[in-house]
Design a protein around this motif. Structure first.
Motif, PDB file in Angstrom:
ATOM      1  N   UNK A 115       0.872  -1.388   0.169  1.00 52.32           N
ATOM      2  CA  UNK A 115       0.094  -0.083  -0.048  1.00 52.32           C
ATOM      3  C   UNK A 115       1.077   1.345   0.047  1.00 52.32           C
ATOM      4  N   UNK A 116       1.725   1.154   0.892  1.00 50.45           N
ATOM      5  CA  UNK A 116       2.733   2.654   1.198  1.00 50.45           C
ATOM      6  C   UNK A 116       3.531   3.042  -0.222  1.00 50.45           C
ATOM      7  N   UNK A 117       3.565   1.991  -1.104  1.00 50.62           N
ATOM      8  CA  UNK A 117       4.339   2.413  -2.385  1.00 50.62           C
ATOM      9  C   UNK A 117       3.544   3.062  -3.463  1.00 50.62           C
ATOM     10  N   UNK A 118       1.987   3.012  -3.338  1.00 51.03           N
ATOM     11  CA  UNK A 118       1.159   3.516  -4.291  1.00 51.03           C
ATOM     12  C   UNK A 118      -0.211   3.529  -3.742  1.00 51.03           C
ATOM     13  N   UNK A 119      -0.497   4.442  -2.547  1.00 49.65           N
ATOM     14  CA  UNK A 119      -1.555   4.601  -1.770  1.00 49.65           C
ATOM     15  C   UNK A 119      -2.939   4.439  -2.762  1.00 49.65           C
ATOM     16  N   UNK A 120      -2.791   5.588  -3.703  1.00 52.38           N
ATOM     17  CA  UNK A 120      -4.145   5.659  -4.655  1.00 52.38           C
ATOM     18  C   UNK A 120      -4.400   4.592  -5.637  1.00 52.38           C
ATOM     19  N   UNK A 121      -3.322   3.943  -5.841  1.00 49.96           N
ATOM     20  CA  UNK A 121      -3.620   2.634  -6.975  1.00 49.96           C
ATOM     21  C   UNK A 121      -4.128   1.632  -6.132  1.00 49.96           C
ATOM     22  N   UNK A 123      -5.628   1.825  -3.279  1.00 48.36           N
ATOM     23  CA  UNK A 123      -7.015   1.958  -2.841  1.00 48.36           C
ATOM     24  C   UNK A 123      -8.068   1.658  -3.902  1.00 48.36           C
ATOM     25  N   UNK A 335      -6.666  -0.655   4.101  1.00 47.95           N
ATOM     26  CA  UNK A 335      -5.752  -0.417   3.047  1.00 47.95           C
ATOM     27  C   UNK A 335      -4.796  -1.617   3.222  1.00 47.95           C
TER      28      UNK A 335
END
Lengths: 478, 478
Positions: A115-121, A123, A335
């Motif tokens: 998650x931390x590497x691309x939170x919006x993606x 999500x 998340x």
């Protein structure tokens, strides 16, 4: 595109635009011609395959030439899985909107496993999973993952069950599914290390649904033998006939027997979007886990499966492991870090190929398409039943009908051989492509309607070709 | 794109062209701006994630609006895994040529899991696998599969080994890898059903390569304890430091001890294309199986792994299972049915995303890029060693260098904390993104150079930022 002195792999802006346009032009022409393309054409396929073999090339070839090869020679020589006449196996179609999503996700190449590497993606992908959980009626804290397809979904469900229900020495665990279950269930058991003989193939009824009494007997017998029943599969649309097991009854048995209840809804699951489908699939919301394939019932391209689980922590306990070199993982279950819920660490951004078409169109046209497929399968069954000598072997429970032609004085073996020839005759016309299967030692011809490109006009051609193939074979009858 | 009355999911030709162009326009602008984008930006990521949550939409939204959301808000808020400054974890880059391949394969949606369904497409994918086998020096009858990444490659290799080397009750099997092995090895063992305690983490030497004597002792001890050693992993480029085990020595031990010898070359494997890499990886050709990830050393987008095996039949015995409803499978080993060699049945056409860029450019620029990455890592190590107080913890064996800043009077714990702050300071500048790891209880900062977009200019920025972060931290020293 690059001279021998150019060591760069980065295309210039104009060169990349040209490449996309060259591909785009051919894709548009290809899609436009789908209705006129043969439903399948693999004659000479082996020769084609041999001709494509090359050693590792030191130098490149122009992209135009490669695309031309693909679209003129390679792609047409195949089952036309994207066309309206593809009524074989389980169709899907392959919405090109998802292909555009893949263009975006590949070209931007973000990493969504953590998650931390691309939170919006991440999500967006988690949101897609929540949409699916909502569709099937799982509770709001359910979750899951997108997979490459039903096989890996069934496998991960089995791993979660193994971890939750069995001791470390799990080899005496036994699994239950009907004799109509997809072979990916037995395969999942094999991959997970279970002896093949511990996968019970439970008798199904005249409508190809598991017999609950037979299931209960099998469980009792296994317990008496010192084995450990732990995993029950309900079919929500078998591959053979679209049969739907009584999921409510199965959920009750699973609860009483303390089994993990998995529903294989890879083909049938998205019919819950329709009124009729919701009725047929009643009880799916009681499952511990559900496999459903967007590349089937949401018409997406191959490579898009999903696994939904009631207890996300169970999925995590079966899959989570990490390393010192990894980024920090999330505590918040809203998340998830997909790598902790799945066998995969690095993998593409599957979420976008689901999200983009659903967000663009809303779910309404997907539902309308699924309604239409149910109607088309009913219509086909009715039309087939009007053909003299045609026997319906499986009335549609979802969007599959299975039938055969019968004729007096032919043995079962003779009938099967005759129906194989009938099928070959229908397929030789290449307006539709059908496939067969064995239903209790009888060869059946199946029609599975699931593509967003298949409408009434194509179904009429299917019926016409079936009628004519039968008529011709009467003429040439031995 | 579709009015409320329009139930069709099929975009018209012009609408699909517009969609591709809208995506294309943003992709070109995005790639053009990569050098100026931050190397990572995830501030506010959780808020962004929450804001993206929507219920399943009944109606659609304009594609332009969705693409704008993606490119303006979602994609930038991430580790910039595609940019030149991404020197973290294991970079790759993501050649957009592969994204165009995905556009083609998704939009034409062919099924490659069974050769007969798309002989030309399957042949192209099999050809790619043969290129890889040739690169690593496996014999001409070797084969394998493309996977979604190294984790599934390692898993399938382990399944093949389990099937070949152990009895049905396999739970006493033991696995061996160095204490530097990727956690996907231990995870593969967990998924395959082995107790965690049977995965041996064998001591590595001062260069982080497995100690063969320690390995032999561990095997002997396990045999004496009645366990069954069966699987040995050689690292061809660890994630921590790029360490390469002595593969020739390991192959000898595996042969004597009758173990399956698997090489995890997910990161390092493609360096065999270079002269230096070939020397470092000597012995890889003796492996029974090899994992290598085109989304790392061939710079492709995430989701492209491969597993190569010496004896394809062994892979098949571990994975093959089929159903009545399936098409006919091949006898000819030249044309494998991928579903019989892999856990997957339906999945996308991965072959094209490897084949298209290699066929377009030839392998020469890939080799030249890999040479350049080796040079850049050497150069960085040399420059780092000139900085007073910097200690190189791992000289590059491939394209990773690990180091830390040291200072007298600080405990090990204090040093680790200080280096974590240094790393945060470098990353805060966002011209490069580095990550850390633990090397024998010492926190190390890593530089991994692997993107086709990373060149000398960006490495100079990395060194500049490291030097300045150290200088600043001297100023503010406690």
């Amino acid at each position: 595109m690059s001279g021998p002195e150019d060591r760069s792999l980065e295309l210039s802006g104009p060169a990349l635009r040209d490449l996309i346009e060259a591909a785009s032009k051919r894709i548009l022409a290809h899609i436009e011609s789908l209705p006129r393309q043969p439903a399948a054409d693999t004659a000479g396929g082996t020769e084609l395959a041999r001709s494509l073999e090359t050693p590792l090339p030191e130098a490149g070839r122009p992209a135009e030439e490669l695309l031309e090869l693909l679209f003129a020679r390679v792609i047409p020589k195949s089952f036309n899985t994207a066309g309206p006449g593809y009524l074989a196996y389980i169709p899907g179609g392959g919405l090109p909107q998802s292909a555009v999503a893949d263009l975006v996700s590949g070209a931007t190449n973000r990493y969504v496993g953590v998650f931390a590497a691309a939170p919006g993606l991440a999500a967006i992908e988690a949101n897609v999973v929540r949409w699916f959980c909502g569709m099937v009626g799982l509770p709001p804290d359910a979750g899951g993952i997108l997979t490459s397809g039903g096989s890996l979904s069934n496998f991960s469900a089995l791993l979660a069950a193994r971890r939750e229900k069995l001791p470390e020495d799990f080899l005496s665990g036994t699994l239950y599914a009907s004799d109509q279950a997809h072979h990916s269930i037995a395969k999942a058991a094999m991959l997970a290390g279970f002896p093949e003989r511990q996968v019970r193939s439970v008798e199904s009824d005249e409508r190809f649904r598991i017999r609950p009494e037979a299931l209960e007997r099998a469980i009792a017998r296994d317990r008496a033998d010192g084995l450990r029943p732990f995993f029950l599969v309900g079919n929500a649309g078998t591959t053979n006939t679209g049969a739907v097991d009584d999921l409510t009854v199965l959920a009750g048995i699973a609860r009483r027997e303390r089994l993990w209840f998995h529903v294989d809804a890879a083909y049938g699951g998205f019919f819950v979007l329709t009124e009729r489908g919701r009725r047929s699939l009643a009880g799916i919301e009681l499952a511990d886990s559900i496999a459903l394939d967007p590349h089937k019932g949401l018409f997406l391209p191959y490579g898009t499966g999903s696994l939904l689980v009631r207890d996300v922590e169970a999925l995590k306990r079966a899959h989570a492991l990490s390393g010192e070199y990894m980024p920090a993982m999330q505590e918040d279950p809203d998340f998830p870090d997909f790598n902790l819920l799945s066998p995969e660490l690095s993998r593409g951004w599957r979420g976008l190929r689901v999200w983009l078409p659903v967000a663009m169109h809303g779910i309404a046209p997907f539902r309308a398409n699924l309604e239409e497929k149910l109607d088309l399968a009913s219509w086909a069954a009715e039309e087939l039943s009007k053909i003299p000598g045609v026997e319906i072997l499986a009335e549609p429970q979802l969007s599959i009908v299975a039938f055969r032609a019968v004729r007096p004085n032919l043995s079962e073996e003779g009938l099967s051989a005759w129906n194989r020839r009938l099928l070959a005759r229908v397929n030789a016309r290449a307006r539709v492509h059908l496939t067969g299967t064995m239903l209790r030692d009888r060869f059946a011809i199946r029609i599975c309607v699931l593509s967003f490109r298949t409408h009434r006009d194509r179904m009429e051609l299917a019926l016409e070709d079936i009628r004519e193939a039968i008529a011709e074979s009467e003429l040439y009858q031995r």
